[in-house]
Design a protein around this motif. Sequence first.
Motif, PDB file in Angstrom:
ATOM      1  N   LYS A  49       0.821  -1.204   0.000  1.00  0.00           N
ATOM      2  CA  LYS A  49       0.000   0.000   0.000  1.00  0.00           C
ATOM      3  C   LYS A  49       0.861   1.262   0.000  1.00  0.00           C
ATOM      4  O   LYS A  49       0.544   2.240  -0.687  1.00  0.00           O
ATOM      5  CB  LYS A  49      -0.948  -0.007   1.190  1.00  0.00           C
ATOM      6  N   ASN A  52       2.445   1.566  -3.518  1.00  0.00           N
ATOM      7  CA  ASN A  52       1.423   1.910  -4.501  1.00  0.00           C
ATOM      8  C   ASN A  52       1.020   3.378  -4.407  1.00  0.00           C
ATOM      9  O   ASN A  52       0.885   4.074  -5.422  1.00  0.00           O
ATOM     10  CB  ASN A  52       0.173   1.050  -4.295  1.00  0.00           C
ATOM     11  N   GLN A  53       0.811   3.857  -3.184  1.00  0.00           N
ATOM     12  CA  GLN A  53       0.386   5.241  -3.007  1.00  0.00           C
ATOM     13  C   GLN A  53       1.491   6.218  -3.382  1.00  0.00           C
ATOM     14  O   GLN A  53       1.227   7.292  -3.934  1.00  0.00           O
ATOM     15  CB  GLN A  53      -0.103   5.447  -1.575  1.00  0.00           C
ATOM     16  N   GLN A 147      -0.467   4.309   6.110  1.00  0.00           N
ATOM     17  CA  GLN A 147      -1.423   3.206   6.151  1.00  0.00           C
ATOM     18  C   GLN A 147      -1.068   2.345   7.371  1.00  0.00           C
ATOM     19  O   GLN A 147      -0.376   2.819   8.258  1.00  0.00           O
ATOM     20  CB  GLN A 147      -1.349   2.357   4.873  1.00  0.00           C
ATOM     21  N   ASN A 172      -4.826   6.364   5.718  1.00  0.00           N
ATOM     22  CA  ASN A 172      -5.587   5.282   5.100  1.00  0.00           C
ATOM     23  C   ASN A 172      -5.509   4.073   6.044  1.00  0.00           C
ATOM     24  O   ASN A 172      -4.532   3.333   6.008  1.00  0.00           O
ATOM     25  CB  ASN A 172      -4.988   4.975   3.721  1.00  0.00           C
ATOM     26  N   ALA A 263      -5.187  -2.268  -6.105  1.00  0.00           N
ATOM     27  CA  ALA A 263      -4.561  -0.933  -6.016  1.00  0.00           C
ATOM     28  C   ALA A 263      -5.472   0.212  -6.440  1.00  0.00           C
ATOM     29  O   ALA A 263      -5.018   1.356  -6.515  1.00  0.00           O
ATOM     30  CB  ALA A 263      -3.256  -0.867  -6.806  1.00  0.00           C
ATOM     31  N   ASP A 266      -5.567   2.492  -3.488  1.00  0.00           N
ATOM     32  CA  ASP A 266      -4.277   3.172  -3.350  1.00  0.00           C
ATOM     33  C   ASP A 266      -4.110   4.255  -4.409  1.00  0.00           C
ATOM     34  O   ASP A 266      -3.529   5.314  -4.141  1.00  0.00           O
ATOM     35  CB  ASP A 266      -3.126   2.160  -3.466  1.00  0.00           C
ATOM     36  N   THR A 267      -4.610   3.994  -5.608  1.00  0.00           N
ATOM     37  CA  THR A 267      -4.529   4.996  -6.664  1.00  0.00           C
ATOM     38  C   THR A 267      -5.378   6.214  -6.305  1.00  0.00           C
ATOM     39  O   THR A 267      -4.959   7.365  -6.514  1.00  0.00           O
ATOM     40  CB  THR A 267      -4.986   4.400  -8.006  1.00  0.00           C
ATOM     41  N   VAL A 269      -6.076   7.227  -3.243  1.00  0.00           N
ATOM     42  CA  VAL A 269      -5.381   7.942  -2.171  1.00  0.00           C
ATOM     43  C   VAL A 269      -4.190   8.722  -2.721  1.00  0.00           C
ATOM     44  O   VAL A 269      -3.992   9.895  -2.392  1.00  0.00           O
ATOM     45  CB  VAL A 269      -4.927   6.964  -1.074  1.00  0.00           C
ATOM     46  N   GLY A 270      -3.387   8.084  -3.575  1.00  0.00           N
ATOM     47  CA  GLY A 270      -2.224   8.770  -4.144  1.00  0.00           C
ATOM     48  C   GLY A 270      -2.614   9.959  -4.992  1.00  0.00           C
ATOM     49  O   GLY A 270      -2.003  11.035  -4.905  1.00  0.00           O
ATOM     50  N   GLN A 303       0.991  -1.682  -9.199  1.00  0.00           N
ATOM     51  CA  GLN A 303       1.653  -0.500  -9.754  1.00  0.00           C
ATOM     52  C   GLN A 303       1.608  -0.473 -11.278  1.00  0.00           C
ATOM     53  O   GLN A 303       1.670   0.601 -11.883  1.00  0.00           O
ATOM     54  CB  GLN A 303       3.085  -0.425  -9.228  1.00  0.00           C
TER      55      GLN A 303
END
Length: 316
Positions: A49, A52-53, A147, A172, A263, A266-267, A269-270, A303
């Motif tokens: 996580k 990914n973020q 996270q 998160n 993900a 995570d995407t 959040v990022g 990713q």
Amino acid sequence: MRTTAVEQQSGRVTVVGSLNMDLVIRAPRLPSAGETLAGRSFDHVPGGKGGNQAVAAARLGAQVAMIGCVGDDDNGKQLVAGLHRDGIDCNGVATDAALPTGVAMIVVDDAGQNAIVIVAGSNGALMPAAIAEQEAAIAQADVLVCQLEVPGETVLAAMQKAHALGRTVVFNPAPVTGPLSREWLESSDFVIPNEIEASVLSGVAVDSPESARRAAKVLQQGGARNVIITLGKRGVLVLAEGEGEEAGKHYLPAEVEAIDTTAAGDTFVGGFCAALAAKRPLDEAVRFGQAAAALSVTRAGAQTSIPYLHEITFQG
């Protein structure tokens, strides 16, 4: 609303979190307990996580620093090399010679849904001392994101340090096993659980925007400022600080054909953090994160599915 192209963003995001190598199996459906099921393919894909973020924030326009820990093995070397390729500052990524790099076993079905089991490995070696050592990376950030795939005491130390420094803190809480004390929620500017995590944290069964609103109110009463609950194909529920009794805005999702939801959260959040770091308003940051996540589910892997800034359009 009109479709808006995204201009070049800016801003700094520091991520404290996990770095895993994902072991991804594609199968027609998720297996039942005790069942042996024939899979269709197997891949190694960079994930975790935290990783990914970090990758999502970097690809979506932010300058990113990563604080984490990998093992002294091929998986760890591949993960760090991937972060470097996305322009991420890895000075805060330590190597632990005694533990293997974390892994996640992911089964993805034909509907794009997944089931995940993680083994922390070296992620468990990320101690609070690392936060003190990386204070400059936190102080320089516009946004800190954390996270729960690394030790909780480390996460809390990072959030409290960033909060004391006046940074925007995005939390998160995933994975989560039970309610969190008030100090966790009060150390965050934005708490972003999915519907399962929101249910565990609040005690409210979240299965709709309406129940998500109730859960968000419980979290605000527990000390959270702004609560954003991701609802998968039902969109996102946002309860902002200072809103009235009937508060809470529901953002509908884009209609896409999902092949893999790994993900996606995570995407979101990022992308949300990249937009916040660029000083974009909350409404725009949420829609930007949604647009990025919607594109990610049309692609396979963690990713490997995360889009780049130039690919994003969203409803403005």
